[in-house]
Scaffold this motif. Structure first.
Motif, PDB file in Angstrom:
ATOM      1  N   LYS A 215       0.834  -1.197   0.000  1.00 56.69           N
ATOM      2  CA  LYS A 215       0.000   0.000   0.000  1.00 56.69           C
ATOM      3  C   LYS A 215       0.871   1.251   0.000  1.00 56.69           C
ATOM      4  O   LYS A 215       0.647   2.173  -0.802  1.00 56.69           O
ATOM      5  N   PHE A 216       1.849   1.270   0.883  1.00 61.75           N
ATOM      6  CA  PHE A 216       2.745   2.431   0.956  1.00 61.75           C
ATOM      7  C   PHE A 216       3.468   2.637  -0.373  1.00 61.75           C
ATOM      8  O   PHE A 216       3.571   3.765  -0.875  1.00 61.75           O
TER       9      PHE A 216
ATOM     10  N   VAL B 145      -0.068   2.233 -12.690  1.00 56.24           N
ATOM     11  CA  VAL B 145       1.099   1.589 -12.071  1.00 56.24           C
ATOM     12  C   VAL B 145       0.781   1.184 -10.634  1.00 56.24           C
ATOM     13  O   VAL B 145       1.131   0.083 -10.187  1.00 56.24           O
ATOM     14  N   ALA B 146       0.097   2.073  -9.898  1.00 55.46           N
ATOM     15  CA  ALA B 146      -0.256   1.767  -8.507  1.00 55.46           C
ATOM     16  C   ALA B 146      -1.143   0.528  -8.418  1.00 55.46           C
ATOM     17  O   ALA B 146      -0.978  -0.301  -7.513  1.00 55.46           O
ATOM     18  N   LEU B 147      -2.064   0.394  -9.357  1.00 55.06           N
ATOM     19  CA  LEU B 147      -2.945  -0.776  -9.362  1.00 55.06           C
ATOM     20  C   LEU B 147      -2.196  -2.053  -9.714  1.00 55.06           C
ATOM     21  O   LEU B 147      -2.600  -3.151  -9.313  1.00 55.06           O
ATOM     22  N   LYS B 148      -1.113  -1.936 -10.461  1.00 56.36           N
ATOM     23  CA  LYS B 148      -0.275  -3.097 -10.738  1.00 56.36           C
ATOM     24  C   LYS B 148       0.457  -3.531  -9.479  1.00 56.36           C
ATOM     25  O   LYS B 148       0.598  -4.728  -9.194  1.00 56.36           O
ATOM     26  N   ILE B 149       0.933  -2.557  -8.720  1.00 57.26           N
ATOM     27  CA  ILE B 149       1.668  -2.856  -7.485  1.00 57.26           C
ATOM     28  C   ILE B 149       0.735  -3.446  -6.430  1.00 57.26           C
ATOM     29  O   ILE B 149       1.082  -4.416  -5.746  1.00 57.26           O
ATOM     30  N   CYS B 150      -0.457  -2.835  -6.296  1.00 59.98           N
ATOM     31  CA  CYS B 150      -1.411  -3.271  -5.261  1.00 59.98           C
ATOM     32  C   CYS B 150      -2.814  -3.230  -5.865  1.00 59.98           C
ATOM     33  O   CYS B 150      -3.488  -2.196  -5.806  1.00 59.98           O
ATOM     34  N   PRO B 151      -3.271  -4.310  -6.483  1.00 65.53           N
ATOM     35  CA  PRO B 151      -4.546  -4.302  -7.209  1.00 65.53           C
ATOM     36  C   PRO B 151      -5.750  -3.884  -6.377  1.00 65.53           C
ATOM     37  O   PRO B 151      -6.713  -3.339  -6.915  1.00 65.53           O
ATOM     38  N   ASP B 152      -5.725  -4.126  -5.058  1.00 65.13           N
ATOM     39  CA  ASP B 152      -6.854  -3.760  -4.215  1.00 65.13           C
ATOM     40  C   ASP B 152      -6.583  -2.503  -3.400  1.00 65.13           C
ATOM     41  O   ASP B 152      -7.167  -2.294  -2.337  1.00 65.13           O
ATOM     42  N   ILE B 153      -5.723  -1.624  -3.907  1.00 65.82           N
ATOM     43  CA  ILE B 153      -5.319  -0.431  -3.164  1.00 65.82           C
ATOM     44  C   ILE B 153      -6.517   0.438  -2.804  1.00 65.82           C
ATOM     45  O   ILE B 153      -6.560   1.045  -1.735  1.00 65.82           O
ATOM     46  N   LEU B 154      -7.539   0.481  -3.668  1.00 66.23           N
ATOM     47  CA  LEU B 154      -8.678   1.350  -3.392  1.00 66.23           C
ATOM     48  C   LEU B 154      -9.537   0.840  -2.238  1.00 66.23           C
ATOM     49  O   LEU B 154     -10.359   1.588  -1.701  1.00 66.23           O
ATOM     50  N   SER B 155      -9.358  -0.401  -1.855  1.00 66.47           N
ATOM     51  CA  SER B 155     -10.063  -0.910  -0.673  1.00 66.47           C
ATOM     52  C   SER B 155      -9.253  -0.703   0.600  1.00 66.47           C
ATOM     53  O   SER B 155      -9.758  -0.899   1.700  1.00 66.47           O
ATOM     54  N   ARG B 156      -8.009  -0.266   0.453  1.00 68.22           N
ATOM     55  CA  ARG B 156      -7.119  -0.122   1.605  1.00 68.22           C
ATOM     56  C   ARG B 156      -6.986   1.327   2.084  1.00 68.22           C
ATOM     57  O   ARG B 156      -6.278   1.575   3.065  1.00 68.22           O
ATOM     58  N   VAL B 157      -7.613   2.246   1.377  1.00 70.05           N
ATOM     59  CA  VAL B 157      -7.502   3.647   1.780  1.00 70.05           C
ATOM     60  C   VAL B 157      -8.737   4.059   2.571  1.00 70.05           C
ATOM     61  O   VAL B 157      -9.815   3.479   2.419  1.00 70.05           O
TER      62      VAL B 157
ATOM     63  N   ALA C 213      -4.081  11.163  -0.866  1.00 70.74           N
ATOM     64  CA  ALA C 213      -4.044  10.373   0.366  1.00 70.74           C
ATOM     65  C   ALA C 213      -2.715  10.582   1.089  1.00 70.74           C
ATOM     66  O   ALA C 213      -1.691  10.882   0.469  1.00 70.74           O
ATOM     67  N   THR C 214      -2.746  10.417   2.394  1.00 62.87           N
ATOM     68  CA  THR C 214      -1.499  10.389   3.149  1.00 62.87           C
ATOM     69  C   THR C 214      -0.790   9.074   2.866  1.00 62.87           C
ATOM     70  O   THR C 214      -1.373   8.139   2.286  1.00 62.87           O
ATOM     71  N   PHE C 215       0.462   8.967   3.262  1.00 64.10           N
ATOM     72  CA  PHE C 215       1.178   7.703   3.062  1.00 64.10           C
ATOM     73  C   PHE C 215       0.566   6.586   3.906  1.00 64.10           C
ATOM     74  O   PHE C 215       0.783   5.409   3.637  1.00 64.10           O
ATOM     75  N   GLY C 216      -0.208   6.968   4.907  1.00 64.88           N
ATOM     76  CA  GLY C 216      -0.923   5.967   5.688  1.00 64.88           C
ATOM     77  C   GLY C 216      -2.227   5.538   5.032  1.00 64.88           C
ATOM     78  O   GLY C 216      -2.872   4.592   5.482  1.00 64.88           O
ATOM     79  N   GLY C 217      -2.651   6.273   3.977  1.00 64.96           N
ATOM     80  CA  GLY C 217      -3.823   5.863   3.215  1.00 64.96           C
ATOM     81  C   GLY C 217      -5.106   6.591   3.545  1.00 64.96           C
ATOM     82  O   GLY C 217      -6.195   6.106   3.206  1.00 64.96           O
ATOM     83  N   ARG C 218      -5.029   7.786   4.175  1.00 63.65           N
ATOM     84  CA  ARG C 218      -6.241   8.536   4.486  1.00 63.65           C
ATOM     85  C   ARG C 218      -6.384   9.711   3.530  1.00 63.65           C
ATOM     86  O   ARG C 218      -5.472  10.525   3.393  1.00 63.65           O
ATOM     87  N   VAL C 219      -7.533   9.784   2.858  1.00 63.08           N
ATOM     88  CA  VAL C 219      -7.810  10.893   1.956  1.00 63.08           C
ATOM     89  C   VAL C 219      -8.299  12.073   2.785  1.00 63.08           C
ATOM     90  O   VAL C 219      -9.324  11.993   3.459  1.00 63.08           O
TER      91      VAL C 219
ATOM     92  N   CYS D  44       2.593   6.391  -7.045  1.00 58.67           N
ATOM     93  CA  CYS D  44       1.538   7.186  -7.671  1.00 58.67           C
ATOM     94  C   CYS D  44       1.810   8.679  -7.493  1.00 58.67           C
ATOM     95  O   CYS D  44       1.692   9.465  -8.448  1.00 58.67           O
ATOM     96  N   LYS D  45       2.191   9.079  -6.286  1.00 51.49           N
ATOM     97  CA  LYS D  45       2.482  10.488  -6.030  1.00 51.49           C
ATOM     98  C   LYS D  45       3.674  10.964  -6.859  1.00 51.49           C
ATOM     99  O   LYS D  45       3.641  12.061  -7.457  1.00 51.49           O
ATOM    100  N   LEU D  46       4.740  10.154  -6.908  1.00 44.74           N
ATOM    101  CA  LEU D  46       5.910  10.526  -7.691  1.00 44.74           C
ATOM    102  C   LEU D  46       5.580  10.607  -9.177  1.00 44.74           C
ATOM    103  O   LEU D  46       5.977  11.549  -9.874  1.00 44.74           O
ATOM    104  N   GLY D  47       4.851   9.621  -9.667  1.00 47.33           N
ATOM    105  CA  GLY D  47       4.475   9.603 -11.078  1.00 47.33           C
ATOM    106  C   GLY D  47       3.612  10.792 -11.457  1.00 47.33           C
ATOM    107  O   GLY D  47       3.773  11.385 -12.532  1.00 47.33           O
ATOM    108  N   TYR D  48       2.708  11.145 -10.562  1.00 51.22           N
ATOM    109  CA  TYR D  48       1.827  12.283 -10.840  1.00 51.22           C
ATOM    110  C   TYR D  48       2.622  13.592 -10.856  1.00 51.22           C
ATOM    111  O   TYR D  48       2.409  14.458 -11.715  1.00 51.22           O
ATOM    112  N   ALA D  49       3.556  13.732  -9.910  1.00 50.72           N
ATOM    113  CA  ALA D  49       4.373  14.948  -9.854  1.00 50.72           C
ATOM    114  C   ALA D  49       5.223  15.100 -11.110  1.00 50.72           C
ATOM    115  O   ALA D  49       5.326  16.190 -11.685  1.00 50.72           O
TER     116      ALA D  49
END
Length: 446
Positions: free
Chosen positions: A3-4, A30-42, A96-102, A10-15
């Motif tokens: 998740k981290f 790319v983020a979804l490739k690294i962690c396919p369920d990332i949107l359930s973890r935030v 989101a924060t690096f902890g995953g809170r929007v 994602c943040k680096l790529g966007y910047a």
């Protein structure tokens, strides 16, 4: 750890993408490739508003964001317009924060109608706004009922729906649900007694296929419908445009608040209604919502004022391969007044993503709307000028008013040298800057 890493990349790529003018969807991919369920973890905000539909998504989302911010709420939304799954992931993770809170009061998502089910696989909106369902990008979407079937799995049972009561197909999303609110428009000065346009997709009931009858329509098949067999009909609206005067640029909502229109289009009225209703559902006061919307100038570039020689011009951007978007802009020109004008229609690209030369959608556009006295000349240009010319042969527009030339700079040069009448340009997103970026064209602030 995944998740981290996904959030970091994602943040680096966007910047990096912002520095080179790209990056609205690739970082999320790319983020979804690294962690396919990332949107359930935030950790997402309490209010999640999604907006989808064939037309009006971007404009509606932009107005919702402006209203909510005026009400003191922190809003995160995909202002770049990247509305497929990867773009949604980019938006969520970069905020989101690096902890995953929007960090926001409201997460506002413009969602591609075909990809809504994928975008909301791991979380669901608290409010889902569906603007309309029309013929749109046939190569990609086929038919409106195909798009309806694509959206349906995205509607979680706990999600409240906000639907266009005047659209026979969109209203079907309410079947079997109680948590539904409706927006719509009463009969007004622009209403007709029967459907208009080059085709009639509302001729038959989307529920039982029996013939549909109409008390009135506002454009095409959007209005007060009723099935002759099963009873499917326009429902009672919760948020209603009770009076409309496009000539004066004034809209009244719920007999209570007045909105001054900067863009005098029936289509814009529906976007305003959807935005107003969504914000009211979030607790915004009527006066706050109406105050922001009044004279609101959209930032998405769909209308651009410019000068070319002695011509005062208005560029009206239509969605690719979407006949109702074109009809709306043609109807705007027809109702713009009695001042003489030239209309330049540019079709130089068909699709931004699907590289075809499929132009059958041109036959769905009601170009006869330009058959009026103040339209003195219609110029057709772009790579598909010949396709346009064939289509115009089947209109009632006098042939001597129609001029055909493929080259866009040559058409601009001709206009620069001749006349001083008003100029309207009708084109799509991919082609708008092919005119606006010419040295002779001077863009104006709206």
């Amino acid at each position: 750890m995944r998740k981290f890493l996904a959030i970091l990349i994602c943040k680096l790529g966007y910047a990096i993408g912002r520095r080179i003018g790209k990056g609205s969807s690739l970082p999320g991919k790319v983020a979804l490739k690294i962690c396919p369920d990332i949107l359930s973890r935030v950790q997402l905000p309490r209010h999640i508003i999604a907006v989808t539909g064939s037309n009006g998504k971007t404009s509606t989302v932009e107005m919702i964001a402006a209203i909510l911010r005026a009400d003191g709420k922190t809003v995160v939304y995909n202002k770049e317009g990247s509305n497929q799954t990867e773009g949604v992931a980019t938006m969520v993770l970069t905020h989101a924060t690096f902890g995953g809170r929007v960090k926001a009061d409201v997460l506002l998502i413009e969602s591609d109608e075909r990809y809504a089910a994928r975008s909301f696989r791991f979380f669901h909106p608290t409010l889902f706004v569906i603007t309309n369902l029309y013929r749109d990008q046939m190569t990609r979407n086929g038919h409106p009922e195909f798009v309806y079937d694509a959206i349906l799995p995205a509607l979680h049972p706990d999600t409240a729906l906000l639907l266009n009561a005047d659209d026979p197909l969109s209203s079907c999303f309410a079947r079997g649900r109680d948590n539904v609110k409706w927006f719509g428009l009463d009969r007004c000065s622009v209403s007709a007694d029967a459907p208009t346009g080059a085709y009639h997709d509302g001729a038959y009931c989307p529920v039982c296929r029996a013939p549909m009858e109409y008390d009135y329509v506002h454009y095409n098949h959007i209005g007060a419908y009723r099935c002759t067999a099963c009873g499917h009909r326009k429902p009672t609206t919760d948020y209603t445009a009770t009076a409309l005067d496009l000539d004066a640029g004034r809209l009244t909502i719920d007999n209570a608040v007045t909105v001054e229109l900067s863009f005098r289009s029936i289509y814009n009225v529906y976007n305003i209604l959807a935005a107003y209703a969504a914000c009211r559902e979030c607790g915004v006061s009527p006066d706050t919502a109406a105050g922001v919307i009044s004279r609101y100038i959209l930032k998405n570039g769909r209308m651009q004022k410019f000068t070319l020689g002695s011509h005062h011009g208005t560029l009206l951007t239509s969605k690719h391969e979407n006949s109702i978007a074109y009809d709306t802009n043609l109807r705007y020109i027809r109702g713009a007044g009695e001042a003489p004008c030239t209309v330049l229609v540019i079709v130089d690209a068909v699709s931004r993503k699907y590289y075809t030369s499929e132009t059958s959608w041109l036959w769905d556009i009601d170009f006869d709307l330009l058959n009026c006295q103040h339209v003195e000349r219609v110029m057709l240009c772009g790579r598909y000028a010949s396709d346009l010319a064939v289509r115009f042969r089947f209109t009632a527009i006098p042939p001597e008013k129609i001029h055909v030339g493929e080259d866009i700079p040559e058409a601009a040069a001709l206009l620069q040298e001749q006349g001083d009448e008003d100029l309207y340009v009708v084109t799509c997103f991919s082609d708008r800057d092919k005119l606006l970026d010419l040295p002779a064209v001077k863009k104006e602030a709206l």
